[in-house]
Scaffold this motif. Sequence first.
Motif, PDB file in Angstrom:
ATOM      1  N   VAL A  43      33.255  76.367  70.653  1.00 17.37           N
ATOM      2  CA  VAL A  43      32.363  75.991  69.553  1.00 17.37           C
ATOM      3  C   VAL A  43      30.927  76.232  70.003  1.00 17.37           C
ATOM      4  CG1 VAL A  43      31.570  74.151  68.033  1.00 17.37           C
ATOM      5  CG2 VAL A  43      33.979  74.250  68.704  1.00 17.37           C
ATOM      6  N   LEU A  44      30.184  77.029  69.224  1.00 18.06           N
ATOM      7  CA  LEU A  44      28.799  77.344  69.566  1.00 18.06           C
ATOM      8  C   LEU A  44      27.836  76.540  68.718  1.00 18.06           C
ATOM      9  CD1 LEU A  44      28.856  81.252  69.945  1.00 18.06           C
ATOM     10  CD2 LEU A  44      29.081  79.523  71.723  1.00 18.06           C
ATOM     11  N   ASP A  45      26.740  76.089  69.324  1.00 15.72           N
ATOM     12  CA  ASP A  45      25.641  75.438  68.619  1.00 15.72           C
ATOM     13  C   ASP A  45      24.404  76.310  68.816  1.00 15.72           C
ATOM     14  OD1 ASP A  45      23.428  73.834  67.843  1.00 15.72           O
ATOM     15  OD2 ASP A  45      24.591  72.024  68.193  1.00 15.72           O
ATOM     16  N   LYS A  46      24.044  77.042  67.751  1.00 14.99           N
ATOM     17  CA  LYS A  46      22.958  78.023  67.863  1.00 14.99           C
ATOM     18  C   LYS A  46      21.610  77.341  68.074  1.00 14.99           C
ATOM     19  CE  LYS A  46      21.497  82.370  65.723  1.00 14.99           C
ATOM     20  NZ  LYS A  46      21.684  83.261  64.551  1.00 14.99           N
ATOM     21  N   GLU A  47      21.428  76.190  67.438  1.00 11.37           N
ATOM     22  CA  GLU A  47      20.141  75.495  67.557  1.00 11.37           C
ATOM     23  C   GLU A  47      19.928  74.955  68.970  1.00 11.37           C
ATOM     24  OE1 GLU A  47      19.700  72.516  64.615  1.00 11.37           O
ATOM     25  OE2 GLU A  47      19.772  73.921  62.920  1.00 11.37           O
ATOM     26  N   LYS A  48      20.949  74.321  69.520  1.00 11.64           N
ATOM     27  CA  LYS A  48      20.830  73.755  70.864  1.00 11.64           C
ATOM     28  C   LYS A  48      21.078  74.780  71.961  1.00 11.64           C
ATOM     29  CE  LYS A  48      22.186  69.074  69.469  1.00 11.64           C
ATOM     30  NZ  LYS A  48      23.161  67.968  69.692  1.00 11.64           N
ATOM     31  N   GLN A  49      21.566  75.984  71.564  1.00 11.39           N
ATOM     32  CA  GLN A  49      21.879  77.047  72.521  1.00 11.39           C
ATOM     33  C   GLN A  49      22.882  76.574  73.584  1.00 11.39           C
ATOM     34  OE1 GLN A  49      20.630  80.637  72.876  1.00 11.39           O
ATOM     35  NE2 GLN A  49      20.907  79.981  70.753  1.00 11.39           N
ATOM     36  N   VAL A  50      23.975  75.985  73.089  1.00  9.84           N
ATOM     37  CA  VAL A  50      25.041  75.534  73.987  1.00  9.84           C
ATOM     38  C   VAL A  50      26.381  75.976  73.421  1.00  9.84           C
ATOM     39  CG1 VAL A  50      23.754  73.548  74.867  1.00  9.84           C
ATOM     40  CG2 VAL A  50      25.255  73.277  72.868  1.00  9.84           C
ATOM     41  N   ALA A  51      27.366  76.075  74.308  1.00 12.96           N
ATOM     42  CA  ALA A  51      28.747  76.358  73.910  1.00 12.96           C
ATOM     43  C   ALA A  51      29.629  75.231  74.429  1.00 12.96           C
ATOM     44  CB  ALA A  51      29.205  77.696  74.486  1.00 12.96           C
ATOM     45  N   THR A  52      30.451  74.680  73.561  1.00 10.24           N
ATOM     46  CA  THR A  52      31.418  73.656  73.966  1.00 10.24           C
ATOM     47  C   THR A  52      32.781  74.332  74.110  1.00 10.24           C
ATOM     48  OG1 THR A  52      30.192  71.961  72.761  1.00 10.24           O
ATOM     49  CG2 THR A  52      32.449  71.443  73.396  1.00 10.24           C
ATOM     50  N   VAL A  53      33.369  74.198  75.285  1.00  6.90           N
ATOM     51  CA  VAL A  53      34.609  74.903  75.603  1.00  6.90           C
ATOM     52  C   VAL A  53      35.687  73.893  75.984  1.00  6.90           C
ATOM     53  CG1 VAL A  53      35.718  76.563  77.153  1.00  6.90           C
ATOM     54  CG2 VAL A  53      33.362  76.953  76.389  1.00  6.90           C
ATOM     55  N   ASP A  54      36.816  73.943  75.272  1.00  2.00           N
ATOM     56  CA  ASP A  54      38.002  73.196  75.683  1.00  2.00           C
ATOM     57  C   ASP A  54      38.839  74.106  76.566  1.00  2.00           C
ATOM     58  OD1 ASP A  54      37.160  71.106  74.162  1.00  2.00           O
ATOM     59  OD2 ASP A  54      38.692  71.306  72.604  1.00  2.00           O
ATOM     60  N   ARG A  55      39.244  73.597  77.732  1.00  2.00           N
ATOM     61  CA  ARG A  55      40.060  74.401  78.641  1.00  2.00           C
ATOM     62  C   ARG A  55      41.289  73.613  79.064  1.00  2.00           C
ATOM     63  NH1 ARG A  55      38.963  73.748  84.134  1.00  2.00           N
ATOM     64  NH2 ARG A  55      39.377  75.957  84.466  1.00  2.00           N
ATOM     65  N   GLU A  56      42.398  74.329  79.159  1.00  2.00           N
ATOM     66  CA  GLU A  56      43.654  73.670  79.496  1.00  2.00           C
ATOM     67  C   GLU A  56      43.775  73.509  81.010  1.00  2.00           C
ATOM     68  OE1 GLU A  56      46.845  75.767  77.713  1.00  2.00           O
ATOM     69  OE2 GLU A  56      46.158  75.396  75.665  1.00  2.00           O
TER      70      GLU A  56
END
Length: 251
Positions: free
Chosen positions: A147-160
Amino acid sequence: MKIMVAIKRVVDYAVKIRVKPDKSGVETKNVKMSMNPFCEIALEEALRVRESGLASEVVAVSIGPVQFAETLRTGLAMGADRAIHVEAPENIYPLTIAKILKALVDVEKPGLLFLGKQAIDNDQNQTGQMVAGLLKWPQGTFASKVVLDKEKQVATVDREVDGGIETLCLDLPAVITTDLRLNQPRYATLPNIMKAKSKPIKKFTLQDLSVEIKSDLEVVEVTEPPKRKSGVILSSVDELIDKLKNEARVI
């Protein structure tokens, strides 16, 4: 934001692998080749990010002999905007690939680099981590959700992971390697396949990128796994315990 996706040409997953008679590697002549399945997932995720409006361009990159351009055509048919082919020998190892990708990142300046978590031909699972280290970028490996947040310039990654799902928050730019459950890649349609044939592929040499190939590893021998013995039907639990104890010696 620009997204770069590294893709690799491998023996098709449905092909029965044959070892060369001299045991120097796997036979690839007259064998069906295709895009590495994990790379397809990486490209699909990049295309979905672009289609959501969070990226402006997807650039597919492949490193290898002239035949690798065919795999890039597949990437263009799936929807990549541009393609880059770095001409290099076929059997080069992860650290050299990582150095080449770093040099391309320095040229292209993407905000996100997607790779498959591993290639099905050698299963080394090293390139993504190495290129992140060379770039000094944060990394999210084995991604099952992005999931990307363009305003905050971050990516949230779920990893198994073994214990369940681990969630990471990465500052962009970042490196993400993709796992099987991230998405289902699209099929390239016939019209897009025809259009991809006329799209230009930008070419680089190792000299253009100032990357020198060094032999990090040496393959001593490649052998097929031993053939499984045929099973037997046992008549009782006592017979099973006897074979586990006296033949298999596991109890």
